[in-house]
Design a protein around this motif. Sequence first.
Motif, PDB file in Angstrom:
ATOM      1  N   THR A   1       0.797  -1.679  -0.071  1.00  0.00           N
ATOM      2  CA  THR A   1      -0.182  -0.289   0.071  1.00  0.00           C
ATOM      3  C   THR A   1       0.686   1.168   0.006  1.00  0.00           C
ATOM      4  N   ALA A   2       1.941   1.386   0.823  1.00  0.00           N
ATOM      5  CA  ALA A   2       2.897   2.602   0.565  1.00  0.00           C
ATOM      6  C   ALA A   2       3.498   2.783  -0.725  1.00  0.00           C
ATOM      7  N   ALA A   3       3.507   1.435  -0.978  1.00  0.00           N
ATOM      8  CA  ALA A   3       4.560   1.761  -2.567  1.00  0.00           C
ATOM      9  C   ALA A   3       2.933   2.264  -3.681  1.00  0.00           C
ATOM     10  N   GLU A   4       2.152   1.615  -3.687  1.00  0.00           N
ATOM     11  CA  GLU A   4       0.693   2.288  -4.695  1.00  0.00           C
ATOM     12  C   GLU A   4       0.642   3.791  -3.986  1.00  0.00           C
ATOM     13  N   LYS A   5       0.536   3.913  -2.727  1.00  0.00           N
ATOM     14  CA  LYS A   5       0.360   5.431  -2.061  1.00  0.00           C
ATOM     15  C   LYS A   5       1.305   6.604  -2.376  1.00  0.00           C
ATOM     16  N   ALA A   6       2.624   5.996  -2.639  1.00  0.00           N
ATOM     17  CA  ALA A   6       3.347   6.861  -3.006  1.00  0.00           C
ATOM     18  C   ALA A   6       3.499   6.846  -4.383  1.00  0.00           C
ATOM     19  N   ARG A   7       3.090   6.305  -5.384  1.00  0.00           N
ATOM     20  CA  ARG A   7       3.207   6.235  -6.874  1.00  0.00           C
ATOM     21  C   ARG A   7       1.507   7.728  -7.177  1.00  0.00           C
ATOM     22  N   GLU A   8       0.823   8.114  -6.271  1.00  0.00           N
ATOM     23  CA  GLU A   8      -0.232   8.133  -6.361  1.00  0.00           C
ATOM     24  C   GLU A   8      -0.905   9.979  -5.965  1.00  0.00           C
ATOM     25  N   VAL A   9       0.264  10.089  -4.629  1.00  0.00           N
ATOM     26  CA  VAL A   9       0.760  10.883  -4.428  1.00  0.00           C
ATOM     27  C   VAL A   9       1.165  11.921  -5.345  1.00  0.00           C
ATOM     28  N   LEU A  10       2.260  10.941  -5.587  1.00  0.00           N
ATOM     29  CA  LEU A  10       3.027  11.647  -7.623  1.00  0.00           C
ATOM     30  C   LEU A  10       2.157  12.334  -8.631  1.00  0.00           C
ATOM     31  N   ARG A  11       1.131  11.453  -8.730  1.00  0.00           N
ATOM     32  CA  ARG A  11       0.805  11.595 -10.152  1.00  0.00           C
ATOM     33  C   ARG A  11      -0.243  12.995  -9.725  1.00  0.00           C
ATOM     34  N   PHE A  12      -0.162  13.613  -8.816  1.00  0.00           N
ATOM     35  CA  PHE A  12      -0.952  14.834  -7.936  1.00  0.00           C
ATOM     36  C   PHE A  12       0.156  16.395  -8.532  1.00  0.00           C
ATOM     37  N   LEU A  13       1.248  15.398  -8.811  1.00  0.00           N
ATOM     38  CA  LEU A  13       2.888  17.023  -8.487  1.00  0.00           C
ATOM     39  C   LEU A  13       3.810  16.771 -10.171  1.00  0.00           C
ATOM     40  N   PRO A  14       3.645  17.868  -9.918  1.00  0.00           N
ATOM     41  CA  PRO A  14       4.131  18.094 -10.801  1.00  0.00           C
ATOM     42  C   PRO A  14       6.322  18.511 -10.879  1.00  0.00           C
ATOM     43  N   GLN A  15       6.472  17.858 -11.879  1.00  0.00           N
ATOM     44  CA  GLN A  15       8.136  17.220 -12.004  1.00  0.00           C
ATOM     45  C   GLN A  15       9.125  18.559 -11.473  1.00  0.00           C
ATOM     46  N   ASN A  16       8.508  20.041 -11.144  1.00  0.00           N
ATOM     47  CA  ASN A  16       9.201  21.016 -10.137  1.00  0.00           C
ATOM     48  C   ASN A  16       8.190  22.057 -10.681  1.00  0.00           C
ATOM     49  N   TYR A  17       8.721  23.092  -9.647  1.00  0.00           N
ATOM     50  CA  TYR A  17       7.574  24.155  -9.662  1.00  0.00           C
ATOM     51  C   TYR A  17       7.528  24.612 -11.249  1.00  0.00           C
TER      52      TYR A  17
END
Length: 565
Positions: A284-300
């Motif tokens: 689940t940690a792996a799934e959530k890490a990937r999920e959170v990343l999908r909300f974020l850009p590569q950088n600012y």
Amino acid sequence: MEIKIDNDTDEEIAQAIATAVSEHLGRGVELVGDDGTLAEAGENWSEEGAVVTEREEAIREDIESIMSGGPERGFDKIEDLGKVFVRDRLDMIFDDIEYEDGSFARFGDDDELPADGLITGVGTIDGRKVAFTANDYTVKAGSLGQMGVEKVIRIQERALDLGIPMLRLVDSTGARLNAEEREPGDTHMDRYRGGKMFYNQCRMSGEIPQIGVLYGPDVAGSAYTPVFCDYLIMVEDIAGMAIASPRIVEAMTGEKTDMQQLGGPQVHAQHSGSADLVVPDEETAAEKAREVLRFLPQNYSESPPEETPKPPKKNPYSLDDIIPEEPNKAYDVQEVIDRVVDRDSFVEMKPDFAPELVTGLGRIDGQVVGIVANQPDHISGAIFPDSADKGAGFVWTCDAYNIPLVYLCDTPGFMIGSQVEKEGVLRRGRKFIYATSNAQVPKFCVITRKAYGAGIYAMAGPSFGPDATLALPSAEISVMGPDAAVHALFGGQIEDMDGDAKDAFIESAKGEFDKYIDIKKQAGKMQVDELIPAGDLREQLEVRLDTYRTKQRDDRPRHHGTVFF
């Protein structure tokens, strides 16, 4: 001129032939394979049949040994703890590991320190390049040695140069204190080691996303690694972090405790607010890490990734039925969120910390948004010191990574009383107001019901820079609620009354007060930008978010504000 060569001819030999002949003839030549086609160097090459020297084979054997991890007792330890080997952990999260650096760190010094217990490199997740560090708990319990620190510093610098996110898979007992590894005067505190890791994290903050996943007890200075991340995921039962271990705590203070009581996931999820998500296992940690990343850009400098729009989980046209007529009657704001965001897109952050304020990432029409919502189902949605901290940090992080904000306001304001004053409700409350005021991403205030006192300041009310203030028919905007207003205006008279006469006077005074908080009249005076039917809210947010995609940020003539998080 064409020269035919065998397709298995080594590229160096083929090129040497072509060069020699062309120089001799004074004109170019083409190399043609034995099947009559133009030869493409390497198109049919493979490792099979290649000439491999002994020294290369030796290196490959060394690499294989390094990648196999620490000694057998280290694997026994992770099995006892229910942990996954670090390379299996990486495979859970990454689609592919592009490359690693520093595999040979500490090679030849100690056979039990492969890669100095730390893996660093760059991998791909959903086609995006992501830098990473990952402690190997089979090597000295994932402790940080000198070369491990050097590897962290280098990958941090490279992630900044590349403008890519950093994933920190933390499973470390902290700095390695073995005497044989240190020289007199070595404290990990010099300019280019130890503290440089945390200095870099501070410099990275708001420039590239940092996601931390904590798999074990992390104590002392290294516990700052996970808390400096933008988002932190802790694995239930095995994760923990504290400024000192239970043994040191007992020795120094006399307090007897264990890691779970001192700094386990529930401590940081419910009390300190340091953990954004607590998950039951590593999968689940792996799934959530990937999920959170999908909300974020590569950088600012980039926008968050979009996805195919989905309809809400629940009917948006039934929204008005969810919100009670009575301003103090409880209801779950998640019912509102489910009618606004795309189906199954909402991930609540810090759900167990200060639950009177709901914060989370979701999507509206495929576009990433940050939701900040008062929770009337918990202490009426009043803002406490902890929820002010929670809101401030969430808003500030969304602003750093170009995530538009939607505020769902239904609050009686900031909590009052001696206890919250001692806890710094004013000092911490100003952080929330400050973050909202200075956020330059598109932000929309939706007044779903009550908006009393300074609560509307923190929730992006009309004076605090929203790109629109939208009110639903159930909205009430006032400097205070009816009960508080009546007691503020007529407190002296009420004290001298009792019984039915007192109740009748209070109800009459509240009725008069209600005339001044008529949302239609307030809309008529442009106190809000638009008064809309509740069923239109989802559509209104869709079109307004789409319109404000081109909103520009302005540079301010200052170094930074003085309100600190």
